[in-house]
Design a protein around this motif. Structure first.
Motif, mmCIF file in Angstrom:
data_model
loop_
_atom_site.group_PDB
_atom_site.id
_atom_site.type_symbol
_atom_site.label_atom_id
_atom_site.label_comp_id
_atom_site.label_asym_id
_atom_site.label_seq_id
_atom_site.Cartn_x
_atom_site.Cartn_y
_atom_site.Cartn_z
ATOM 1 N N THR A 45 0.828 -1.208 0.000
ATOM 2 C CA THR A 45 0.000 0.000 0.000
ATOM 3 C C THR A 45 0.858 1.253 0.000
ATOM 4 O O THR A 45 0.612 2.191 -0.776
ATOM 5 N N VAL A 87 -4.716 -2.295 -4.574
ATOM 6 C CA VAL A 87 -4.589 -1.829 -3.188
ATOM 7 C C VAL A 87 -5.965 -1.572 -2.588
ATOM 8 O O VAL A 87 -6.289 -2.043 -1.489
ATOM 9 N N GLY A 88 -6.788 -0.819 -3.295
ATOM 10 C CA GLY A 88 -8.100 -0.473 -2.766
ATOM 11 C C GLY A 88 -9.021 -1.670 -2.625
ATOM 12 O O GLY A 88 -9.699 -1.829 -1.602
ATOM 13 N N TYR A 91 -7.751 -4.180 0.112
ATOM 14 C CA TYR A 91 -7.990 -3.645 1.451
ATOM 15 C C TYR A 91 -9.466 -3.742 1.820
ATOM 16 O O TYR A 91 -9.814 -4.194 2.915
ATOM 17 N N HIS A 92 -10.322 -3.309 0.910
ATOM 18 C CA HIS A 92 -11.746 -3.237 1.228
ATOM 19 C C HIS A 92 -12.333 -4.611 1.554
ATOM 20 O O HIS A 92 -13.110 -4.761 2.509
ATOM 21 N N ASN A 109 -5.609 6.081 6.696
ATOM 22 C CA ASN A 109 -6.048 4.844 6.078
ATOM 23 C C ASN A 109 -7.037 5.103 4.940
ATOM 24 O O ASN A 109 -6.944 4.512 3.862
ATOM 25 N N HIS A 113 -6.231 4.153 1.008
ATOM 26 C CA HIS A 113 -6.915 2.993 0.445
ATOM 27 C C HIS A 113 -8.144 3.329 -0.384
ATOM 28 O O HIS A 113 -8.621 2.470 -1.144
ATOM 29 N N TYR A 114 -8.678 4.533 -0.228
ATOM 30 C CA TYR A 114 -9.900 4.888 -0.954
ATOM 31 C C TYR A 114 -9.736 6.146 -1.809
ATOM 32 O O TYR A 114 -10.005 6.126 -3.015
#
Length: 212
Positions: A45, A87-88, A91-92, A109, A113-114
């Protein structure tokens, strides 16, 4: 418009990385700063967000330099779109249910991530030239995840520290972790092929708009 957009989100990206680094140090006051720093830069990330921040910064501050031209290349930006989408999504669906950050940690965070994945994908959709990618390009873009995977295994074997639960050899065993890596590489490839498909679709549309 592109330069303004990239300048804004370059600042957001660097802020997010710096904020997350500061939170990491603050949350672990009894740990070695050197060890924390090495571990911090061993997250995919963080590395992907640094690449995205560089890709947004270089064409703004030095568009005619070698780094500026390289980061502005359509293949480079498409590869980074692939990385940051993974990555997004990972993570989600895999990591977000396992922890509950609060305060500044939640802000950092969310940005990493978003916000930054969405911002960079939008940058690629709006401003990158289209129609120049080949179907074989995603295979070349896997070099970075492959190198990262090798580093993760070496670093983890030496330190006993693993950045993500699905690569924890101590808990899962080497065979399971290698299978997880293969699954992730397949997912990278699927995302990359989707990027190429979008690129080629937009490229055909743009060519039809060119007057004869």
């Amino acid at each position: 418009m592109a330069r303004l957009y990239r300048a804004v989100f370059a600042c957001v990206g660097w802020f997010a990385v710096a904020l997350q680094y500061g939170v990491t140090l603050a949350d672990n006051p009894d740990s070695s700063a050197g060890e924390l720093t090495l571990n911090f830069f061993s997250y995919f990330t963080i590395l992907s967000n640094i690449l995205v921040a560089l890709a947004l910064t270089a064409p703004v501050v030095a568009p005619n330099s070698r780094p500026g031209r390289w980061f502005a290349g359509e293949g480079v930006r498409a590869a980074m779109a692939m990385y940051i989408v993974v990555v997004g999504v990972v993570y989600h669906f895999l990591l977000a249910p396992t922890w509950n950050p609060q305060g500044l940690a939640l802000l950092g965070n969310s940005l990493l991530h978003y916000v930054m994945p969405a911002a960079f994908v939008l940058d690629w959709l709006l401003f990158a030239p289209k129609g120049r990618l080949n179907w074989g390009d995603p295979a070349k873009w896997l070099i970075f995840p492959l190198v990262y995977g090798g580093w993760t295994l070496i670093h983890g074997a030496l330190s006993g520290w693993w950045p993500y639960p699905f690569v924890d050899v101590g808990a899962l065993g080497l065979g399971r972790v290698l299978l997880n890596f293969v699954g992730l590489l397949v997912f990278f490839l699927i995302v990359g092929l989707t990027v190429v498909a979008i690129d080629r679709t937009f490229g055909r549309r743009d060519r039809r708009r060119v007057p004869a």
